[in-house]
Design a protein around this motif. Structure first.
Motif, PDB file in Angstrom:
ATOM      1  N   PRO A 172       0.833  -1.211   0.000  1.00  0.00           N
ATOM      2  CA  PRO A 172       0.000   0.000   0.000  1.00  0.00           C
ATOM      3  C   PRO A 172       0.863   1.254   0.000  1.00  0.00           C
ATOM      4  O   PRO A 172       2.046   1.215   0.379  1.00  0.00           O
ATOM      5  N   GLN A 173       0.296   2.344  -0.457  1.00  0.00           N
ATOM      6  CA  GLN A 173       1.010   3.617  -0.395  1.00  0.00           C
ATOM      7  C   GLN A 173       1.365   3.925   1.063  1.00  0.00           C
ATOM      8  O   GLN A 173       0.577   3.678   1.971  1.00  0.00           O
ATOM      9  N   GLY A 174       2.569   4.449   1.284  1.00  0.00           N
ATOM     10  CA  GLY A 174       2.998   4.792   2.622  1.00  0.00           C
ATOM     11  C   GLY A 174       3.619   3.658   3.397  1.00  0.00           C
ATOM     12  O   GLY A 174       4.063   3.854   4.536  1.00  0.00           O
ATOM     13  N   HIS A 175       3.710   2.467   2.798  1.00  0.00           N
ATOM     14  CA  HIS A 175       4.325   1.326   3.472  1.00  0.00           C
ATOM     15  C   HIS A 175       5.833   1.546   3.615  1.00  0.00           C
ATOM     16  O   HIS A 175       6.449   2.318   2.871  1.00  0.00           O
ATOM     17  N   ASP A 176       6.436   0.848   4.571  1.00  0.00           N
ATOM     18  CA  ASP A 176       7.882   0.975   4.810  1.00  0.00           C
ATOM     19  C   ASP A 176       8.698   0.708   3.549  1.00  0.00           C
ATOM     20  O   ASP A 176       9.774   1.293   3.363  1.00  0.00           O
ATOM     21  N   LEU A 177       8.210  -0.204   2.685  1.00  0.00           N
ATOM     22  CA  LEU A 177       8.960  -0.583   1.485  1.00  0.00           C
ATOM     23  C   LEU A 177       8.540   0.204   0.250  1.00  0.00           C
ATOM     24  O   LEU A 177       9.120   0.011  -0.822  1.00  0.00           O
ATOM     25  N   ALA A 178       7.541   1.069   0.382  1.00  0.00           N
ATOM     26  CA  ALA A 178       6.954   1.729  -0.790  1.00  0.00           C
ATOM     27  C   ALA A 178       7.939   2.601  -1.549  1.00  0.00           C
ATOM     28  O   ALA A 178       7.782   2.820  -2.757  1.00  0.00           O
ATOM     29  N   ALA A 179       8.954   3.130  -0.884  1.00  0.00           N
ATOM     30  CA  ALA A 179       9.905   4.023  -1.548  1.00  0.00           C
ATOM     31  C   ALA A 179      10.983   3.258  -2.323  1.00  0.00           C
ATOM     32  O   ALA A 179      11.743   3.854  -3.086  1.00  0.00           O
ATOM     33  N   LYS A 180      11.045   1.930  -2.158  1.00  0.00           N
ATOM     34  CA  LYS A 180      12.103   1.145  -2.816  1.00  0.00           C
ATOM     35  C   LYS A 180      11.702   0.823  -4.251  1.00  0.00           C
ATOM     36  O   LYS A 180      10.534   0.662  -4.578  1.00  0.00           O
ATOM     37  N   HIS A 181      12.725   0.710  -5.107  1.00  0.00           N
ATOM     38  CA  HIS A 181      12.483   0.328  -6.499  1.00  0.00           C
ATOM     39  C   HIS A 181      12.564  -1.185  -6.674  1.00  0.00           C
ATOM     40  O   HIS A 181      11.971  -1.746  -7.600  1.00  0.00           O
ATOM     41  N   GLN A 182      13.294  -1.859  -5.804  1.00  0.00           N
ATOM     42  CA  GLN A 182      13.371  -3.314  -5.854  1.00  0.00           C
ATOM     43  C   GLN A 182      13.753  -3.851  -4.486  1.00  0.00           C
ATOM     44  O   GLN A 182      14.403  -3.171  -3.695  1.00  0.00           O
ATOM     45  N   VAL A 183      13.303  -5.062  -4.216  1.00  0.00           N
ATOM     46  CA  VAL A 183      13.609  -5.710  -2.941  1.00  0.00           C
ATOM     47  C   VAL A 183      13.862  -7.188  -3.205  1.00  0.00           C
ATOM     48  O   VAL A 183      13.464  -7.741  -4.231  1.00  0.00           O
ATOM     49  N   ALA A 184      14.529  -7.838  -2.270  1.00  0.00           N
ATOM     50  CA  ALA A 184      14.672  -9.294  -2.302  1.00  0.00           C
ATOM     51  C   ALA A 184      13.467  -9.899  -1.581  1.00  0.00           C
ATOM     52  O   ALA A 184      12.924  -9.298  -0.642  1.00  0.00           O
ATOM     53  N   PHE A 185      13.065 -11.052  -2.017  1.00  0.00           N
ATOM     54  CA  PHE A 185      11.881 -11.699  -1.446  1.00  0.00           C
ATOM     55  C   PHE A 185      12.006 -11.846   0.067  1.00  0.00           C
ATOM     56  O   PHE A 185      11.044 -11.610   0.807  1.00  0.00           O
ATOM     57  N   HIS A 186      13.204 -12.199   0.551  1.00  0.00           N
ATOM     58  CA  HIS A 186      13.354 -12.445   1.985  1.00  0.00           C
ATOM     59  C   HIS A 186      13.081 -11.194   2.810  1.00  0.00           C
ATOM     60  O   HIS A 186      12.671 -11.281   3.967  1.00  0.00           O
ATOM     61  N   GLU A 187      13.294  -9.992   2.210  1.00  0.00           N
ATOM     62  CA  GLU A 187      12.991  -8.760   2.926  1.00  0.00           C
ATOM     63  C   GLU A 187      11.494  -8.617   3.201  1.00  0.00           C
ATOM     64  O   GLU A 187      11.093  -8.048   4.222  1.00  0.00           O
ATOM     65  N   SER A 188      10.686  -9.126   2.291  1.00  0.00           N
ATOM     66  CA  SER A 188       9.232  -9.000   2.452  1.00  0.00           C
ATOM     67  C   SER A 188       8.703  -9.874   3.576  1.00  0.00           C
ATOM     68  O   SER A 188       7.600  -9.646   4.087  1.00  0.00           O
ATOM     69  N   LEU A 189       9.500 -10.872   3.997  1.00  0.00           N
ATOM     70  CA  LEU A 189       9.028 -11.804   5.024  1.00  0.00           C
ATOM     71  C   LEU A 189       9.029 -11.174   6.420  1.00  0.00           C
ATOM     72  O   LEU A 189       8.569 -11.795   7.376  1.00  0.00           O
ATOM     73  N   ASN A 190       9.499  -9.950   6.510  1.00  0.00           N
ATOM     74  CA  ASN A 190       9.418  -9.222   7.781  1.00  0.00           C
ATOM     75  C   ASN A 190       8.032  -8.600   7.985  1.00  0.00           C
ATOM     76  O   ASN A 190       7.766  -8.008   9.024  1.00  0.00           O
ATOM     77  N   TYR A 191       7.157  -8.745   6.976  1.00  0.00           N
ATOM     78  CA  TYR A 191       5.827  -8.144   7.029  1.00  0.00           C
ATOM     79  C   TYR A 191       4.768  -9.222   6.755  1.00  0.00           C
ATOM     80  O   TYR A 191       5.050 -10.233   6.094  1.00  0.00           O
ATOM     81  N   ARG A 192       3.560  -8.985   7.260  1.00  0.00           N
ATOM     82  CA  ARG A 192       2.472  -9.949   7.051  1.00  0.00           C
ATOM     83  C   ARG A 192       2.009  -9.927   5.602  1.00  0.00           C
ATOM     84  O   ARG A 192       1.881  -8.860   4.992  1.00  0.00           O
ATOM     85  N   HIS A 193       1.731 -11.105   5.068  1.00  0.00           N
ATOM     86  CA  HIS A 193       1.375 -11.255   3.655  1.00  0.00           C
ATOM     87  C   HIS A 193      -0.106 -11.553   3.456  1.00  0.00           C
ATOM     88  O   HIS A 193      -0.742 -12.222   4.274  1.00  0.00           O
ATOM     89  N   ILE A 194      -0.611 -11.068   2.324  1.00  0.00           N
ATOM     90  CA  ILE A 194      -1.916 -11.479   1.821  1.00  0.00           C
ATOM     91  C   ILE A 194      -1.645 -12.573   0.792  1.00  0.00           C
ATOM     92  O   ILE A 194      -0.904 -12.346  -0.172  1.00  0.00           O
ATOM     93  N   GLY A 195      -2.208 -13.750   0.989  1.00  0.00           N
ATOM     94  CA  GLY A 195      -1.945 -14.855   0.074  1.00  0.00           C
ATOM     95  C   GLY A 195      -3.204 -15.337  -0.618  1.00  0.00           C
ATOM     96  O   GLY A 195      -4.325 -15.027  -0.201  1.00  0.00           O
TER      97      GLY A 195
END
Length: 306
Positions: A172-195
């Motif tokens: 979502p807009q305003g998320h901690d990762l929203a300003a990044k242009h790319q991330v590694a998948f493992h970085e996303s595992l620090n946040y809750r996922h919608i599956g």
């Protein structure tokens, strides 16, 4: 050795129903008649085809082999009928397709709408399946074609690549990762996922990736489709991994951001798998061409993840 098509069809009915009575009903026969015909078929083959019990019947290893052959023979008979009938009325026939979640939810509805609109005599049975079940279904003759993504082992099948897509992280807009242009998948595992639901190919694939990392997938909720996932993400419930092709579309109406994944597996080739292209009925070959030439596909390099 002589085979009657009605006997092969009855055998398939019994095997799929796991019941002599159920198979007989599908073939519009009495249970006694069906049982006699199956025993005769076993005698002709010199092999036991069913394990019989009070709970029903199960195919033996020999029965499993015959089931694969019988499905193929019966489908080919239907293809012959299709190719030599209905010319006066235009294209006719029936196709069974096993496909992954993205195909069923994203582009196949558009492809089939255009394809079927000009072919009133064609019917389609489109089923969502996991990749392993798609490959097995086509190989065993339970499906005429399959649609898969990523690296697949297609031994015994012909594989026709038709487009490329990539998986992206949606936040979502305003998320901690929203300003990044790319991330590694493992970085996303620090946040809750919608599956997506457990029966989806994408969910199965992501679970395999987190197993390789030795971590669980931090699911907050599982939903049935990509649109529902994007709405949850927009509301700030969590983040998610989705195909860029559909996430790009929802971004036009939802306040979400797409972030490229650095992982090599995020780039996936889509392919159609069949037993043999030339053995498809005319309508099957036409559908294969329609998928390959569908103008709605956008190459990953043309998708800007913001």
């Amino acid at each position: 050795m002589h085979f009657d098509l009605p006997d092969l069809r009855l055998f398939v009915h019994v095997a799929e129903a796991h019941s002599m009575t159920g198979g007989a009903q599908r073939a519009h026969l009495s249970t006694a008649s069906a049982s006699t015909r199956m025993k005769t078929l076993e005698g002709q083959l010199g092999s036991r085809l069913f394990y019989r019990s009070s709970q029903g019947v199960e195919t033996t290893p020999a029965g499993e082999r015959l089931l694969r052959h019988a499905r193929t023979i019966l489908r080919q008979v239907e293809h012959v009928k299709t190719d030599f009938s209905g010319y006066a009325e235009g294209a006719a026939g029936h196709l069974r397709i096993f496909a992954n979640t993205t195909a069923v939810s994203d582009f196949m509805p558009d492809v089939l709408a255009q394809f079927l609109a000009s072919r009133p005599g064609v019917t389609i049975d489109l089923k969502e399946r996991l990749t392993h079940d798609i490959m097995r279904g086509v190989l065993d003759g339970a499906a005429d074609m399959g649609i898969v993504a990523g690296d697949v082992t297609s031994q015994g099948l012909q594989c026709v690549p038709f487009s490329r897509d990539r998986l992206v992280l949606v936040v979502p807009q305003g998320h901690d990762l929203a300003a990044k242009h790319q991330v590694a998948f493992h970085e996303s595992l620090n946040y809750r996922h919608i599956g997506l639901h457990d029966g989806s190919t994408l969910m199965q694939f992501l679970k395999e990736q987190v197993q390789d990392l030795g971590q669980p997938l931090p699911l907050r909720i599982q939903v049935l489709g990509f649109e529902s996932a994007c709405r949850m993400i927009e509301a700030g419930v969590g983040i998610g991994i989705l195909p860029a092709s559909c996430a790009q579309r929802y971004r036009q109406t939802m306040d979400i951001r797409l972030i490229a994944l650095q992982d090599t597996w995020a780039h996936r080739e889509r392919s159609i798998v069949v037993r043999e292209v030339d053995a498809l009925p005319s309508c099957g070959q036409q559908l294969l061409d329609a998928i390959v030439n569908y103008p709605g596909f956008v190459e990953p390099g043309q998708l800007k993840a913001e």
